[in-house]
Enzyme design. Sequence first.
Site, short mmCIF file in Angstrom:
data_model
loop_
_atom_site.label_atom_id
_atom_site.label_comp_id
_atom_site.label_asym_id
_atom_site.label_seq_id
_atom_site.Cartn_x
_atom_site.Cartn_y
_atom_site.Cartn_z
N LYS A 104 0.74 -1.20 0.07
CA LYS A 104 0.06 0.15 0.00
C LYS A 104 0.95 1.32 0.13
CE LYS A 104 -4.48 -1.60 1.92
NZ LYS A 104 -5.40 -1.63 2.70
N ARG B 13 -3.67 -10.26 5.30
CA ARG B 13 -3.88 -9.99 3.89
C ARG B 13 -2.86 -9.58 2.83
NH1 ARG B 13 -6.95 -6.52 0.21
NH2 ARG B 13 -8.53 -7.59 -0.96
#
Length: 257
Positions: free
Chosen positions: A204, A238
């Site tokens: 991210k 995740r």
Amino acid sequence: MGILNLTPDSFFDGGSYTQEQAALTQVEKMLHDGATFIDVGGYSSKPKAAFVSEEEELQRVVHFIQKIKHEFPEAILSVDTFRAKVAFESVQHGAAIVNDIAAGGLDDQMMATVAQLQVPYIMMHMKGTPQTMQSFTQYDDIIKEMLFYFSEKIVQARALGINDLIIDPGFGFSKTLEQNFQVMQQLELFQMTELPLLSGISRKSMIYKTLNTDAQHSLNGTTTLNTISLMKGAKILRVHDVKEAVECITLYNQIQS
């Protein structure tokens, strides 16, 4: 939790798995690398992502869930959606978990549907929608407000009869770069909910903006924050890169034992 994005515009691997064989090959790789379950999504939730109609999301997700379950019948699948109809149809065709970025906030039938289905429910923290969330980053005390958000969602879910709940702090959702790191710094405080904690920081922008790189070169940073997540109580990672995450978990478990 291995990520399978069936979208053309996801921030890291958008367009890579829109074709059936490419998606199945990636699922096979993630399962081989040690994924406990695969998270299948048909709506990109990156900031300012393009709107996707319910019909298009259904077409993307349900078809692939059926194909994955046919090829890998033992695979445990979660569906990454904030729409009750998509969740319902996905579970009917083989998904076993609902992963909702909005915790019911974008579809008032979602929690009732999950309760009806009696499957585990992952509730993420977000304000607004994927298109507007980055304009909702004002907090007096972000950790306190997030804990209050989860306490309300937990009460709502329990009242409807949802038994298995998981929380996700939502790194990158309705949070500035600094706020993301503040949440990571105090991640252990979310254990007071007494629910399993999912950490989703794979590649991210909080990583690549801090390191002045891009998503393609953020695996090392992802591994670092995955390790910190485990040390602060995360039970699920995740990730796009399953093999490296499993290595993190193996080494962490070795220390704990």
